[in-house]
Design a protein around this motif. Structure first.
Motif, PDB file in Angstrom:
ATOM      1  N   GLY A  46       0.782  -1.227   0.000  1.00  0.00           N
ATOM      2  CA  GLY A  46       0.000   0.000   0.000  1.00  0.00           C
ATOM      3  C   GLY A  46       0.814   1.277   0.000  1.00  0.00           C
ATOM      4  O   GLY A  46       0.245   2.372  -0.051  1.00  0.00           O
ATOM      5  N   THR A  47       2.139   1.164   0.051  1.00  0.00           N
ATOM      6  CA  THR A  47       2.987   2.352   0.030  1.00  0.00           C
ATOM      7  C   THR A  47       3.033   2.939  -1.375  1.00  0.00           C
ATOM      8  O   THR A  47       3.163   2.214  -2.365  1.00  0.00           O
ATOM      9  CB  THR A  47       4.420   2.006   0.480  1.00  0.00           C
ATOM     10  OG1 THR A  47       4.377   1.465   1.797  1.00  0.00           O
ATOM     11  CG2 THR A  47       5.320   3.232   0.455  1.00  0.00           C
ATOM     12  N   GLU A  48       2.922   4.253  -1.456  1.00  0.00           N
ATOM     13  CA  GLU A  48       3.084   4.939  -2.736  1.00  0.00           C
ATOM     14  C   GLU A  48       4.577   5.206  -2.936  1.00  0.00           C
ATOM     15  O   GLU A  48       5.213   5.841  -2.096  1.00  0.00           O
ATOM     16  CB  GLU A  48       2.317   6.262  -2.735  1.00  0.00           C
ATOM     17  CG  GLU A  48       0.820   6.089  -2.624  1.00  0.00           C
ATOM     18  CD  GLU A  48       0.072   7.408  -2.543  1.00  0.00           C
ATOM     19  OE1 GLU A  48      -1.164   7.409  -2.739  1.00  0.00           O
ATOM     20  OE2 GLU A  48       0.724   8.446  -2.292  1.00  0.00           O
ATOM     21  N   ILE A  49       5.108   4.701  -4.041  1.00  0.00           N
ATOM     22  CA  ILE A  49       6.539   4.805  -4.317  1.00  0.00           C
ATOM     23  C   ILE A  49       6.772   5.719  -5.517  1.00  0.00           C
ATOM     24  O   ILE A  49       6.082   5.624  -6.542  1.00  0.00           O
ATOM     25  CB  ILE A  49       7.159   3.431  -4.627  1.00  0.00           C
ATOM     26  CG1 ILE A  49       6.982   2.475  -3.441  1.00  0.00           C
ATOM     27  CG2 ILE A  49       8.640   3.569  -4.991  1.00  0.00           C
ATOM     28  CD1 ILE A  49       7.865   2.752  -2.266  1.00  0.00           C
ATOM     29  N   VAL A  50       7.745   6.608  -5.382  1.00  0.00           N
ATOM     30  CA  VAL A  50       8.264   7.360  -6.527  1.00  0.00           C
ATOM     31  C   VAL A  50       9.722   6.956  -6.676  1.00  0.00           C
ATOM     32  O   VAL A  50      10.500   7.030  -5.717  1.00  0.00           O
ATOM     33  CB  VAL A  50       8.150   8.878  -6.316  1.00  0.00           C
ATOM     34  CG1 VAL A  50       8.869   9.632  -7.442  1.00  0.00           C
ATOM     35  CG2 VAL A  50       6.692   9.299  -6.255  1.00  0.00           C
ATOM     36  N   LEU A  51      10.094   6.512  -7.855  1.00  0.00           N
ATOM     37  CA  LEU A  51      11.473   6.101  -8.124  1.00  0.00           C
ATOM     38  C   LEU A  51      12.190   7.210  -8.878  1.00  0.00           C
ATOM     39  O   LEU A  51      11.756   7.612  -9.956  1.00  0.00           O
ATOM     40  CB  LEU A  51      11.485   4.814  -8.949  1.00  0.00           C
ATOM     41  CG  LEU A  51      12.863   4.300  -9.380  1.00  0.00           C
ATOM     42  CD1 LEU A  51      13.721   3.941  -8.175  1.00  0.00           C
ATOM     43  CD2 LEU A  51      12.712   3.096 -10.319  1.00  0.00           C
ATOM     44  N   VAL A  52      13.266   7.717  -8.304  1.00  0.00           N
ATOM     45  CA  VAL A  52      14.126   8.665  -9.000  1.00  0.00           C
ATOM     46  C   VAL A  52      15.328   7.881  -9.489  1.00  0.00           C
ATOM     47  O   VAL A  52      16.114   7.369  -8.688  1.00  0.00           O
ATOM     48  CB  VAL A  52      14.571   9.822  -8.075  1.00  0.00           C
ATOM     49  CG1 VAL A  52      15.546  10.745  -8.803  1.00  0.00           C
ATOM     50  CG2 VAL A  52      13.359  10.607  -7.589  1.00  0.00           C
ATOM     51  N   SER A  53      15.449   7.741 -10.795  1.00  0.00           N
ATOM     52  CA  SER A  53      16.480   6.881 -11.360  1.00  0.00           C
ATOM     53  C   SER A  53      17.413   7.646 -12.283  1.00  0.00           C
ATOM     54  O   SER A  53      17.007   8.211 -13.291  1.00  0.00           O
ATOM     55  CB  SER A  53      15.840   5.729 -12.148  1.00  0.00           C
ATOM     56  OG  SER A  53      16.850   4.940 -12.764  1.00  0.00           O
ATOM     57  N   ARG A 127      -1.445  12.712  -9.408  1.00  0.00           N
ATOM     58  CA  ARG A 127      -2.430  11.944 -10.180  1.00  0.00           C
ATOM     59  C   ARG A 127      -1.905  10.561 -10.531  1.00  0.00           C
ATOM     60  O   ARG A 127      -2.641   9.567 -10.463  1.00  0.00           O
ATOM     61  CB  ARG A 127      -2.799  12.712 -11.461  1.00  0.00           C
ATOM     62  CG  ARG A 127      -3.921  12.051 -12.261  1.00  0.00           C
ATOM     63  CD  ARG A 127      -5.166  11.913 -11.425  1.00  0.00           C
ATOM     64  NE  ARG A 127      -6.272  11.312 -12.159  1.00  0.00           N
ATOM     65  CZ  ARG A 127      -7.143  10.463 -11.634  1.00  0.00           C
ATOM     66  NH1 ARG A 127      -7.040  10.121 -10.360  1.00  0.00           N
ATOM     67  NH2 ARG A 127      -8.117   9.973 -12.369  1.00  0.00           N
ATOM     68  N   LEU A 128      -0.625  10.468 -10.889  1.00  0.00           N
ATOM     69  CA  LEU A 128      -0.026   9.162 -11.182  1.00  0.00           C
ATOM     70  C   LEU A 128      -0.112   8.256  -9.957  1.00  0.00           C
ATOM     71  O   LEU A 128      -0.492   7.089 -10.062  1.00  0.00           O
ATOM     72  CB  LEU A 128       1.437   9.326 -11.607  1.00  0.00           C
ATOM     73  CG  LEU A 128       1.681   9.911 -12.996  1.00  0.00           C
ATOM     74  CD1 LEU A 128       3.152  10.265 -13.169  1.00  0.00           C
ATOM     75  CD2 LEU A 128       1.243   8.935 -14.083  1.00  0.00           C
ATOM     76  N   LEU A 129       0.225   8.787  -8.799  1.00  0.00           N
ATOM     77  CA  LEU A 129       0.163   7.987  -7.573  1.00  0.00           C
ATOM     78  C   LEU A 129      -1.271   7.584  -7.257  1.00  0.00           C
ATOM     79  O   LEU A 129      -1.531   6.461  -6.808  1.00  0.00           O
ATOM     80  CB  LEU A 129       0.774   8.769  -6.414  1.00  0.00           C
ATOM     81  CG  LEU A 129       2.287   8.991  -6.483  1.00  0.00           C
ATOM     82  CD1 LEU A 129       2.732   9.986  -5.420  1.00  0.00           C
ATOM     83  CD2 LEU A 129       3.037   7.675  -6.337  1.00  0.00           C
ATOM     84  N   LEU A 131      -3.514   6.929  -9.323  1.00  0.00           N
ATOM     85  CA  LEU A 131      -3.874   5.874 -10.269  1.00  0.00           C
ATOM     86  C   LEU A 131      -3.052   4.607 -10.057  1.00  0.00           C
ATOM     87  O   LEU A 131      -3.160   3.669 -10.845  1.00  0.00           O
ATOM     88  CB  LEU A 131      -3.679   6.380 -11.709  1.00  0.00           C
ATOM     89  CG  LEU A 131      -4.644   7.485 -12.152  1.00  0.00           C
ATOM     90  CD1 LEU A 131      -4.171   8.103 -13.464  1.00  0.00           C
ATOM     91  CD2 LEU A 131      -6.057   6.934 -12.296  1.00  0.00           C
ATOM     92  N   ARG A 132      -2.223   4.584  -9.012  1.00  0.00           N
ATOM     93  CA  ARG A 132      -1.350   3.462  -8.677  1.00  0.00           C
ATOM     94  C   ARG A 132      -0.294   3.207  -9.755  1.00  0.00           C
ATOM     95  O   ARG A 132       0.168   2.081  -9.959  1.00  0.00           O
ATOM     96  CB  ARG A 132      -2.152   2.183  -8.405  1.00  0.00           C
ATOM     97  CG  ARG A 132      -3.114   2.299  -7.237  1.00  0.00           C
ATOM     98  CD  ARG A 132      -2.349   2.428  -5.915  1.00  0.00           C
ATOM     99  NE  ARG A 132      -1.781   1.168  -5.467  1.00  0.00           N
ATOM    100  CZ  ARG A 132      -0.781   1.084  -4.582  1.00  0.00           C
ATOM    101  NH1 ARG A 132      -0.244   2.190  -4.086  1.00  0.00           N
ATOM    102  NH2 ARG A 132      -0.325  -0.098  -4.205  1.00  0.00           N
ATOM    103  N   ILE A 133       0.088   4.265 -10.436  1.00  0.00           N
ATOM    104  CA  ILE A 133       1.191   4.219 -11.397  1.00  0.00           C
ATOM    105  C   ILE A 133       2.483   4.480 -10.630  1.00  0.00           C
ATOM    106  O   ILE A 133       2.505   5.212  -9.635  1.00  0.00           O
ATOM    107  CB  ILE A 133       1.005   5.285 -12.495  1.00  0.00           C
ATOM    108  CG1 ILE A 133      -0.339   5.088 -13.205  1.00  0.00           C
ATOM    109  CG2 ILE A 133       2.157   5.270 -13.482  1.00  0.00           C
ATOM    110  CD1 ILE A 133      -0.476   3.784 -13.936  1.00  0.00           C
ATOM    111  N   LEU A 134       3.600   3.894 -11.091  1.00  0.00           N
ATOM    112  CA  LEU A 134       4.904   4.149 -10.485  1.00  0.00           C
ATOM    113  C   LEU A 134       5.601   5.265 -11.262  1.00  0.00           C
ATOM    114  O   LEU A 134       6.090   5.031 -12.363  1.00  0.00           O
ATOM    115  CB  LEU A 134       5.765   2.887 -10.515  1.00  0.00           C
ATOM    116  CG  LEU A 134       7.229   3.075 -10.083  1.00  0.00           C
ATOM    117  CD1 LEU A 134       7.310   3.429  -8.598  1.00  0.00           C
ATOM    118  CD2 LEU A 134       8.056   1.828 -10.393  1.00  0.00           C
ATOM    119  N   PRO A 135       5.653   6.481 -10.723  1.00  0.00           N
ATOM    120  CA  PRO A 135       6.398   7.540 -11.405  1.00  0.00           C
ATOM    121  C   PRO A 135       7.900   7.239 -11.357  1.00  0.00           C
ATOM    122  O   PRO A 135       8.440   6.931 -10.285  1.00  0.00           O
ATOM    123  CB  PRO A 135       6.066   8.799 -10.589  1.00  0.00           C
ATOM    124  CG  PRO A 135       4.849   8.453  -9.786  1.00  0.00           C
ATOM    125  CD  PRO A 135       4.972   6.990  -9.510  1.00  0.00           C
TER     126      PRO A 135
END
Length: 280
Positions: A46-53, A127-129, A131-135
């Protein structure tokens, strides 16, 4: 709620994870899979993750028949243009088994300084989060100038964490934790925890360096960690190999405790840099 300690990371609402070029490019490109697996497990909790790559330039280099990081800006931009496409493809291929869709977000430092661009970036990621999208965020290296050369996205990750109100920031490196001086030197000791306001003037952190695939160093991670911590965001610096341990709250890496009163940010002094030191 801000993660006040490592153990709180599994229950964090929103976490930014940053991975550097050297951890996912060249012979380490296979490490994308375990990184994605750890992120997918956290996503499932259930954690919202943003990946900075990072990694666009490094990933593009083989396609341009380059055996070393280009030094001229135009070739760096060309390598980034090719590599960013391949990098996102690799992430999406690894994510497919978990039915997670990636959303690409390319930013420059200027985007986060301009109020309109900053607001647009925040709205898009929210909005991405939702929608359960991984930014998957990276610097827009194809149009960036000096940003390409400094920080290996550590500062960008801290700014993104501030932007979206993250509970924690995880900076993945090539080493398990930070040390009181470059780890190859005599007397270097691992740093377990940096409390907010701790005086770091007695420590030596490697200067910003450029290696064969990317830029960065311990100094940039400390600087980014202190920036995020001052805003009330807990920060963990550890190895990319320990990303699953990090996300599950294990006692790994170096923890930067968040400012308990982020509305009243106090100066923590200048960042000590050892000019000749290099992060391995």
């Amino acid at each position: 709620m801000t993660a006040a300690e490592r153990a709180a990371l599994p229950g964090a609402r929103r976490v930014v994870v940053k991975v550097g070029s050297s951890s996912i490019s060249g012979e380490n490109s296979a490490k994308i899979q375990p990184i994605v697996e750890a992120i997918a497990a956290s996503h499932a909790r259930g954690t919202e993750i943003v990946l900075v790559s990072s990694g666009a330039i490094a990933t593009g280099m083989p396609f341009l028949a380059l055996d070393a990081r280009p030094t001229d800006l135009a070739t760096q931009q060309a390598a980034a243009a090719v590599g960013q496409n391949v990098l996102i493809y690799r992430y999406q291929a690894a994510l497919r088994a978990f039915e997670i869709v990636a959303g690409q977000v390319l930013l420059t430092a200027g985007d986060l300084e301009n109020p309109t661009h900053r607001s647009n970036a925040r709205r898009a990621m929210e909005r991405l989060l939702g929608l359960r999208i991984l930014p998957i965020v990276n610097e827009n290296d194809t149009v960036a100038t000096h940003e390409i050369r400094f920080g290996d996205n550590d500062r960008l990750a801290a700014l993104v964490a501030q932007l979206i109100g993250a509970d924690a920031l995880i900076l993945l490196s090539d080493i398990e934790c930070l040390y009181t001086r470059p780890p190859g030197e005599p007397g270097a000791r691992p740093i377990d925890t940096v409390e907010y306001g701790d005086d770091l003037s007695g420590y030596e952190f490697g200067s910003v360096v450029v290696n064969s695939v990317g830029t960065g160093g311990a100094a940039t991670k400390v600087s980014a960690a202190r920036l995020a911590a001052a805003s009330g965001i807990g920060v963990l610096v550890t190895s990319a190999d320990l990303v699953d341990d990090a996300l599950t709250g294990a006692a790994v890496g170096t923890w930067f405790a968040p400012n308990p009163t982020p509305g009243d940010v106090a100066s923590t002094g200048p960042l000590p840099v050892a000019a000749a030191a290099v992060e391995p």
